[in-house]
Design a protein around this motif. Structure first.
Motif, mmCIF file in Angstrom:
data_model
loop_
_atom_site.group_PDB
_atom_site.id
_atom_site.type_symbol
_atom_site.label_atom_id
_atom_site.label_comp_id
_atom_site.label_asym_id
_atom_site.label_seq_id
_atom_site.Cartn_x
_atom_site.Cartn_y
_atom_site.Cartn_z
ATOM 1 N N MET B 1 4.558 1.978 32.315
ATOM 2 C CA MET B 1 4.842 3.383 32.608
ATOM 3 C C MET B 1 4.954 3.583 34.119
ATOM 4 S SD MET B 1 2.568 6.676 31.443
ATOM 5 C CE MET B 1 3.228 6.894 29.791
ATOM 6 N N LYS B 2 5.923 4.415 34.516
ATOM 7 C CA LYS B 2 6.068 4.725 35.954
ATOM 8 C C LYS B 2 5.222 5.939 36.296
ATOM 9 C CE LYS B 2 9.816 4.278 38.749
ATOM 10 N NZ LYS B 2 11.196 4.220 39.201
ATOM 11 N N ILE B 3 4.270 5.726 37.175
ATOM 12 C CA ILE B 3 3.351 6.811 37.519
ATOM 13 C C ILE B 3 3.463 7.141 39.009
ATOM 14 C CG2 ILE B 3 0.916 7.531 37.628
ATOM 15 C CD1 ILE B 3 0.370 5.616 35.267
ATOM 16 N N LEU B 19 -8.675 6.013 46.264
ATOM 17 C CA LEU B 19 -8.878 5.978 44.806
ATOM 18 C C LEU B 19 -7.559 5.689 44.090
ATOM 19 C CD1 LEU B 19 -10.634 6.552 42.263
ATOM 20 C CD2 LEU B 19 -10.169 8.987 42.609
ATOM 21 N N LEU B 20 -6.481 6.323 44.556
ATOM 22 C CA LEU B 20 -5.177 6.086 43.925
ATOM 23 C C LEU B 20 -4.696 4.662 44.198
ATOM 24 C CD1 LEU B 20 -3.397 9.487 44.622
ATOM 25 C CD2 LEU B 20 -4.416 8.684 42.485
ATOM 26 N N GLU B 21 -4.978 4.166 45.395
ATOM 27 C CA GLU B 21 -4.586 2.788 45.698
ATOM 28 C C GLU B 21 -5.370 1.806 44.815
ATOM 29 O OE1 GLU B 21 -5.045 2.978 49.911
ATOM 30 O OE2 GLU B 21 -2.992 3.728 50.184
ATOM 31 N N TYR B 22 -6.612 2.158 44.540
ATOM 32 C CA TYR B 22 -7.411 1.332 43.618
ATOM 33 C C TYR B 22 -6.761 1.311 42.238
ATOM 34 C CZ TYR B 22 -11.094 -0.091 40.445
ATOM 35 O OH TYR B 22 -11.789 -0.746 39.461
ATOM 36 N N ILE B 23 -6.354 2.520 41.765
ATOM 37 C CA ILE B 23 -5.738 2.613 40.430
ATOM 38 C C ILE B 23 -4.442 1.805 40.396
ATOM 39 C CG2 ILE B 23 -4.595 4.213 38.834
ATOM 40 C CD1 ILE B 23 -6.702 6.332 39.683
ATOM 41 N N LEU B 27 -3.815 -1.236 37.821
ATOM 42 C CA LEU B 27 -2.824 -1.148 36.736
ATOM 43 C C LEU B 27 -1.584 -1.997 37.001
ATOM 44 C CD1 LEU B 27 -2.806 2.700 35.896
ATOM 45 C CD2 LEU B 27 -4.164 0.899 34.838
ATOM 46 N N ARG B 28 -1.619 -2.850 38.059
ATOM 47 C CA ARG B 28 -0.353 -3.477 38.489
ATOM 48 C C ARG B 28 0.281 -4.353 37.414
ATOM 49 N NH1 ARG B 28 -4.112 -6.035 42.196
ATOM 50 N NH2 ARG B 28 -4.769 -7.948 41.161
ATOM 51 N N ASP B 29 -0.509 -4.873 36.455
ATOM 52 C CA ASP B 29 0.078 -5.733 35.418
ATOM 53 C C ASP B 29 0.769 -4.931 34.322
ATOM 54 O OD1 ASP B 29 -0.873 -7.882 36.794
ATOM 55 O OD2 ASP B 29 -2.754 -7.995 35.642
ATOM 56 N N THR B 30 0.348 -3.678 34.150
ATOM 57 C CA THR B 30 0.895 -2.909 33.028
ATOM 58 C C THR B 30 1.786 -1.756 33.456
ATOM 59 O OG1 THR B 30 -1.159 -1.628 33.078
ATOM 60 C CG2 THR B 30 -1.020 -3.395 31.446
#
Lengths: 411, 192
Positions: B1-3, B19-23, B27-30
């Motif tokens: 999914m593009k977020i 926090l967003l950079e952590y997310i 999630l980089r694999d999915t």
């Protein structure tokens, strides 16, 4: 009654600006309303350098000086405009100018909702702990249908809305007075008036009543400000016609807040050089309010040399320079004939003053080289100026004390 | 999914951006998470009509391209930052990339409340008619005392926080898909 009114948007055209312009005219017998444009401010960010905060500082001074503040807010996306939020952030960041400040929220919109939601939000923001304003409760000024209820020349022509606005603004003025009676009288006046009026301070060199201390500071022709050892503005002398106009509302503020942002680096540098023991005095000759003035900063230290604060000693030196230019010091007295010269030349205006500065001119010759360590040559001369000022201490010579008063009354 | 992940602060040091950079890393694999920095966005002003700044146009494209949006909101004076409000105003004036977009609100603060009040306010702003987003309802991610739960490299050091964050995102993704499905149907219906 001074009211500051913030236009809650940065747009060139705004009915909220028109409302405030109407209020300014309509209520001119009740209050002096100054309209402020928030478009002058930079966008809030904690990373904006101090050098770009001059406008912010000016706004903070205006808020401080006002008896009350009116916020007129439009509504963008169920909220207050980003520009108004940004201004409010400035007014609550590293400052307490809104603390206990009477504030009122009004608003206009094109639609029926009349900015109701953004006004609720603005009220919540103003009572949040970082602002902590005294918000006028109730008294909702909700002006909808802006394009119908205002005339082309900016008058609020809807009678009901005008009646409501008059009622609410009158309540706001009364609300301000309630707080003024508490705050100004009880808190600030106690600062202006010495609290224990019949007490004495016993100095090793004599005693003074608090009233005498206060009047001495009001009478000497230089004004004095004190920044204490925690870098807060602690006290200023209550001298009439001050060069720097100070307000009791600024007392206890950090020194970074009570100076314009452009001056802060200089002031901080001076204070740090005193705290570090690197310097004891810094002198700035300059023009102020149309005349030649001198600002002298002195490190205030206890007898062990520990830093207690910084004194800013400011005054017009016009009368001293006039004396100099009129030949006040032309005749160089030797220490013994100084007093007799006074007797001979009693008819010359310059003569009495020569005596007043006798102490100083004595120091003038050699101590200039004695204080060669001081950074600027004229700083040595400045130390003499203080010697002159503290000459009231030399009460032993009648002539001199008489002259000292002459100097003062000539100011 | 593009977020599209929007950091709601213009401060150089922002736990919400971290926090967003952590997310994004997590999630980089999915998923493809695009962290949007609003530091260069000028203060919104109506006078710019017809002259949208490039930095805003760029954010508009990135939000429009995304399947879902996450906004991380700090809290200033019980309210969202002027910087974030400014960005929302830009994106609801001449451009409307948030319209019908599924959005999740999260937030971190160095205090106990974890930006909760600003999140409530942001929700109200995002569902106002001018913005018209679909804001995820359900789990609420308020990260209190963030300075104790995140190190200076942006790693969350508390296992409970990590697993709850994962749970929130896990539940948001099917919500976003459902909204996007509904919106596609609505557009289809509008064509007929």
């Amino acid at each position: 009654m001074k009211i500051l009114a913030l236009v809650g948007t940065n747009a060139n055209f705004s009915y909220n600006r028109i409302l405030l312009q109407f209020m300014k005219k309509h209520f001119k017998q009740m209050a002096d309303i100054e309209i402020y444009e928030i478009s002058k401010l930079p966008a809030f960010s904690v990373d904006v350098p101090l050098s770009e905060q001059t406008e912010v500082w000016k706004l903070k001074q205006k808020v401080k000086a006002a008896d009350g503040v009116v916020f007129s807010t439009p509504e963008y996306d169920h909220g207050i405009p980003a520009a108004l939020k940004s201004a409010t952030e400035w007014l609550s960041y590293h400052t307490t100018v809104l603390k206990h400040k009477p504030v009122m929220v009004v608003g206009v919109s094109y639609g029926r909702q009349a900015s109701a939601r953004s006004q609720v939000q603005m009220r919540q923001i103003l009572i949040s702990p970082d602002c902590d304003a005294n918000l006028l409760p109730g008294n909702e000024v909700l002006i909808g249908g802006a394009s119908r209820v205002f005339s082309k020349d900016g008058r609020l022509i809807d009678e009901k809305m005008r009646d409501n606005l008059e009622r609410c603004f009158t309540n706001f003025i009364e609300y301000i007075q309630v707080f003024e009676n508490i705050d100004e009288e009880e808190v600030h006046m106690s600062i202006k008036r010495p609290t224990i009026s019949d007490a004495y301070i016993n100095f090793p060199t004599g005693r003074l009543s608090l009233k005498e201390v206060q009047q001495i500071f009001s009478t000497i022709p230089f004004e004095i400000d004190l920044v204490d050892s925690s870098d807060r503005f602690a006290w200023y002398s209550d001298k009439p016609n001050r060069e720097h106009v100070r307000s009791v509302a600024s007392l206890n503020e950090p020194v970074t807040e009570c100076h314009p942002p452009k001056a802060v680096p200089v002031v901080t540098k001076i204070i740090n050089s005193f705290r570090d023991g690197e310097k004891d005095v810094v002198t700035r000759p300059l023009w102020m309010n149309g005349h030649r003035s001198l600002i002298q900063y002195y490190a205030l230290r206890d007898v062990d040399g520990h830093y207690l604060g910084t004194i800013e000693f400011t005054g017009s030196v016009e009368y001293i320079l006039n004396l100099f230019e009129n030949g006040g010091w032309d005749k160089k007295p030797d220490a013994t004939t100084g007093a007799s010269a006074h007797d001979e030349g009693g008819d010359q205006a310059a003569a009495p003053v020569a005596d007043a500065s006798t102490g100083a001119s004595e120091a003038d010759d050699d101590p200039a080289s004695e204080t060669a360590g001081s950074p600027v040559a004229n700083e040595a001369a400045d130390e003499d100026a203080t010697t002159g000022a503290s000459e009231s201490g030399s009460v032993d010579a009648d002539d001199e004390s008489a002259d000292a008063t002459t100097g003062a009354s000539e100011n | 999914m593009k977020i599209a992940a929007i950091a709601g602060s213009n401060a150089n040091h922002s736990y919400n951006r971290m926090l967003l950079e952590y997310i994004a890393k997590d999630l980089r694999d999915t998923d493809d998470v695009d962290v949007i920095d609003i530091r260069k966005v000028p203060l919104f002003n109506e006078n710019y009509k017809g002259k949208t700044p490039d930095v805003v146009a760029d954010i508009d494209r990135r939000v429009a391209d995304a399947d879902a949006v996450i906004i991380a909101s700090p809290e200033y004076n019980h309210s969202i930052t002027s910087a974030l409000k400014s960005m929302v105003e830009w994106l609801s004036y001449e451009l409307h990339p948030l319209e019908d977009k599924p959005v999740m609100i999260i937030g971190a603060s160095t205090h106990e409340q974890g930006s909760s009040r600003s999140q409530v306010q942001l929700r109200d702003i995002l569902i106002s008619p001018g913005v018209n987003a679909h804001v995820f309802q359900g789990e609420e991610f308020f990260m209190s005392n963030v300075a104790e739960l995140m190190d200076e490299d942006g790693n969350i050091t508390d296992a409970g926080t990590i697993s709850f964050l994962n749970k929130c995102i896990r539940e948001f993704k099917p919500y976003a898909e459902a909204i996007n499905g509904m919106v596609a149907k609505k557009k289809e219906a509008a064509k007929d």
